[in-house]
Motif scaffolding. Structure first.
Motif, short mmCIF file in Angstrom:
data_model
loop_
_atom_site.label_atom_id
_atom_site.label_comp_id
_atom_site.label_asym_id
_atom_site.label_seq_id
_atom_site.Cartn_x
_atom_site.Cartn_y
_atom_site.Cartn_z
N ARG A 57 0.94 -1.15 0.07
CA ARG A 57 0.23 0.02 0.01
C ARG A 57 0.69 1.15 0.15
NH1 ARG A 57 -5.26 -0.26 0.69
NH2 ARG A 57 -5.34 1.77 1.84
N THR A 58 2.00 1.17 -0.45
CA THR A 58 3.10 2.27 -0.84
C THR A 58 3.15 2.44 -2.20
OG1 THR A 58 4.41 1.63 1.27
CG2 THR A 58 5.33 2.90 -0.52
N ALA A 59 3.00 4.02 -2.42
CA ALA A 59 3.23 4.42 -3.77
C ALA A 59 4.64 4.92 -4.20
CB ALA A 59 2.48 5.51 -4.07
N PHE A 60 5.20 4.38 -4.94
CA PHE A 60 6.69 4.68 -5.39
C PHE A 60 6.52 6.00 -6.56
CE2 PHE A 60 10.18 4.42 -8.34
CZ PHE A 60 11.14 4.54 -7.66
N ILE A 61 7.33 6.84 -6.26
CA ILE A 61 7.52 8.17 -7.11
C ILE A 61 9.01 8.02 -7.65
CG2 ILE A 61 7.39 10.48 -7.64
CD1 ILE A 61 5.28 10.75 -5.56
N GLY A 62 9.20 7.78 -9.12
CA GLY A 62 10.62 8.06 -9.55
C GLY A 62 10.51 7.10 -10.66
N ILE A 63 11.87 6.92 -11.44
CA ILE A 63 12.16 6.06 -12.50
C ILE A 63 12.23 4.53 -11.88
CG2 ILE A 63 13.18 5.60 -14.57
CD1 ILE A 63 14.19 8.47 -14.91
N PRO A 64 11.37 3.71 -12.37
CA PRO A 64 11.83 2.20 -11.92
C PRO A 64 12.99 1.72 -12.21
CG PRO A 64 9.56 2.56 -12.96
CD PRO A 64 10.24 3.77 -13.60
N PHE A 65 13.52 1.00 -11.15
CA PHE A 65 14.79 0.29 -11.45
C PHE A 65 14.52 -1.27 -11.42
CE2 PHE A 65 14.35 2.17 -7.34
CZ PHE A 65 14.57 1.00 -6.24
N ASN A 66 15.59 -1.95 -11.60
CA ASN A 66 15.42 -3.59 -11.98
C ASN A 66 14.80 -4.22 -10.70
OD1 ASN A 66 16.15 -3.40 -14.34
ND2 ASN A 66 18.21 -3.86 -14.26
N GLU A 67 15.47 -3.86 -9.35
CA GLU A 67 14.88 -4.50 -8.25
C GLU A 67 13.68 -3.92 -7.77
OE1 GLU A 67 19.30 -3.23 -7.49
OE2 GLU A 67 17.78 -2.59 -8.85
N LEU A 68 13.26 -2.96 -8.32
CA LEU A 68 11.91 -2.54 -7.74
C LEU A 68 10.57 -3.35 -7.76
CD1 LEU A 68 10.63 0.05 -6.39
CD2 LEU A 68 10.03 0.80 -8.73
N MET A 69 10.31 -4.04 -8.91
CA MET A 69 9.56 -5.19 -9.06
C MET A 69 9.57 -6.22 -8.03
SD MET A 69 8.09 -3.37 -11.23
CE MET A 69 6.57 -4.52 -11.37
N SER A 70 10.55 -6.51 -7.35
CA SER A 70 10.58 -7.64 -6.20
C SER A 70 10.32 -6.89 -4.95
CB SER A 70 11.76 -8.20 -6.41
OG SER A 70 12.89 -7.20 -6.04
N TRP A 71 10.22 -5.55 -4.78
CA TRP A 71 9.97 -5.14 -3.51
C TRP A 71 8.55 -5.22 -3.18
CZ3 TRP A 71 13.32 -0.07 -2.50
CH2 TRP A 71 14.70 -0.37 -2.66
#
Length: 448
Positions: A134-148
């Motif tokens: 339920r956290t919104a990420f702001i920025g350019i996605p990086f490779n590891e982000l999808m596993s977070w």
């Protein structure tokens, strides 16, 4: 951040930033609640590699990150905010003998955060809550982000609320913009001296940066330093190293940055021609009259229309057109000499976000059909900071096109040739909308 203004008034800056951070937290908490998220994770960004090379482009922290923290030299850092809790600043401090790691912040603003050192992204992830759904990420996605396990990436309905609110600057932000104008004025004064001493565009640029105390990568944008006919190129991007055989004019559009906030200042100078110098003085009066129109509640499109009329009258006055201002406006003749908008929002970005946004929910306020380049169409609210930058130019492309149309008969072509080597005139100040009056951040900086 080692400005004299900070050293002399550290307590004042600390209190200004504390109030600013409280405002950012409230705005973010309200936006998260409306968008259905529990927390926010904002990334500072990562400098991309140059194609087929092992060098990175110069790092520029993402604007949504700089809104939270003026940490400008720590790529891959994060701000994590859950409403009701102290924001967490995860500072990337890689263990690396090739490059110097950024220091942990201890400046006037650091007390607002829980600050953690992270040598890599894995440590940063471990420092965050286990459940980020339920956290919104702001920025350019990086490779590891999808596993977070992030809940959403740059959700539009959340971004719209945050972007729209950014137009209203806090007292801290205006103080940063005021300091950025002070630094920019120092650079402009040095640049004019170099110009009058016969310097090249490149040498003028060096004088500007030295006076500001900033490297090129620390400037908010690549300075426009145009001698003579170069002033007719709106975003003149080169800096010639050779000095021209004869100097006529300088158009310099250059700003400085402080705490992540930008100034955006333009001045035009005549080298020796008294008539062109008088034209600049007249244009300066025109520009100041437009600055005075920046007030709370004013529709920015009306200020642009006022600039269009004022420049139409100026063109008639200096003998470039042979018709009335009304005829020049009705026929779009003025656009041949003035093809851009009167200005834009200014802040953490030179062209700050939300300029054409209808409201906090999103949507667009349309530009006038005959002025498609406007970057701002909103009504001004208290604390909006704008640039006011009318200009007129002798642009070969637009003049050649006009010559083939009926409006070509409305142009005094002999006068065009007399003035062509000057390029044009643009004067730009940074102005805060206030109730009842505006605050010009740029003129006092030059006066001081």
């Amino acid at each position: 951040m080692n400005s004299p203004a900070i050293r002399q008034n550290a307590d004042s800056w600390s209190s200004l930033f504390a109030a600013h951070l409280a405002m950012v937290e409230k705005r973010s908490a309200d936006a998260l609640a409306k968008a259905g998220y529990d927390a926010l994770l904002v990334h500072a960004g990562t400098p991309p590699l140059i194609f087929l090379d092992d060098h990175h482009l110069a790092f520029k922290a993402h604007a949504p990150f700089k809104v939270w923290a003026p940490l400008l030299d720590a790529p891959d850092s994060f701000v994590y905010y859950a409403p009701g809790k102290k924001p967490v600043l995860l500072v990337h401090q890689p263990v690396d003998y090739w490059h110097k790691s950024p220091a942990l912040p201890n400046d006037y603003w650091a007390a607002g955060f829980e600050i953690l050192s992270c040598p890599d992204r894995a440590v940063a992830r471990a420092a965050l809550p286990r459940d980020l759904s339920r956290t919104a990420f702001i920025g350019i996605p990086f490779n590891e982000l999808m596993s977070w396990g992030i809940g959403s990436i740059n959700p539009e309905h959340l971004m719209a609320q945050l972007d729209f609110a950014r137009a209203n600057k806090s007292p801290y932000e205006i103080a940063c913009l005021r300091e950025a104008n002070r630094l920019g004025a120092l650079g402009h004064i040095a640049a004019e001296k170099a110009f009058r001493a016969g310097a090249s565009e490149f040498e003028i640029g060096l004088a500007f940066m030295a006076a500001c105390g900033l490297r090129e990568r620390e400037l908010p944008y690549n300075p426009i330093i145009a001698l003579n006919e170069g002033g007719a190129v709106l975003h003149y991007q080169v800096q010639q190293r050779t000095r021209p055989a004869r100097l006529h004019s300088l158009l310099i559009d250059a700003g400085a940055e402080f705490g992540g906030y930008a100034s955006d200042i333009t001045r035009t100078h005549s080298h020796h021609d008294a008539e062109f110098a008088a034209m600049i003085r007249r244009f300066d009066e025109l520009q100041l009259a437009l600055c005075a129109q920046v007030q709370v509640g004013v529709d920015w499109r009306d200020i642009h229309q006022a600039s269009y009329r004022a420049i139409s009258e100026f063109l008639r006055e200096v003998g470039l057109i042979n018709v009335s201002a009304d005829e020049a406006i009705d026929s779009a003749l003025t656009s041949v000499f003035y093809p851009h908008g009167i200005g834009h929002l200014l802040g953490i970005q030179v062209h700050d976000v939300g300029g054409t946004q209808k409201d906090a929910a999103g949507g667009t306020i349309e530009r006038p059909y005959n002025h498609p380049f406007l970057r701002l169409t909103r009504r001004l609210e208290d604390g909006c900071v704008v640039t006011v930058e009318p200009g007129f130019y002798l642009i070969d492309q637009l003049l050649n096109e006009a010559k083939l149309k009926p409006i070509g008969r409305m142009i005094e072509w002999k006068r065009v040739e007399q003035l062509r080597h000057f390029g044009g005139i643009r004067i730009e100040d940074n102005v805060v909308a206030r109730k009842g009056a505006s605050e010009n951040l740029t003129r006092p900086a030059f006066d001081a």
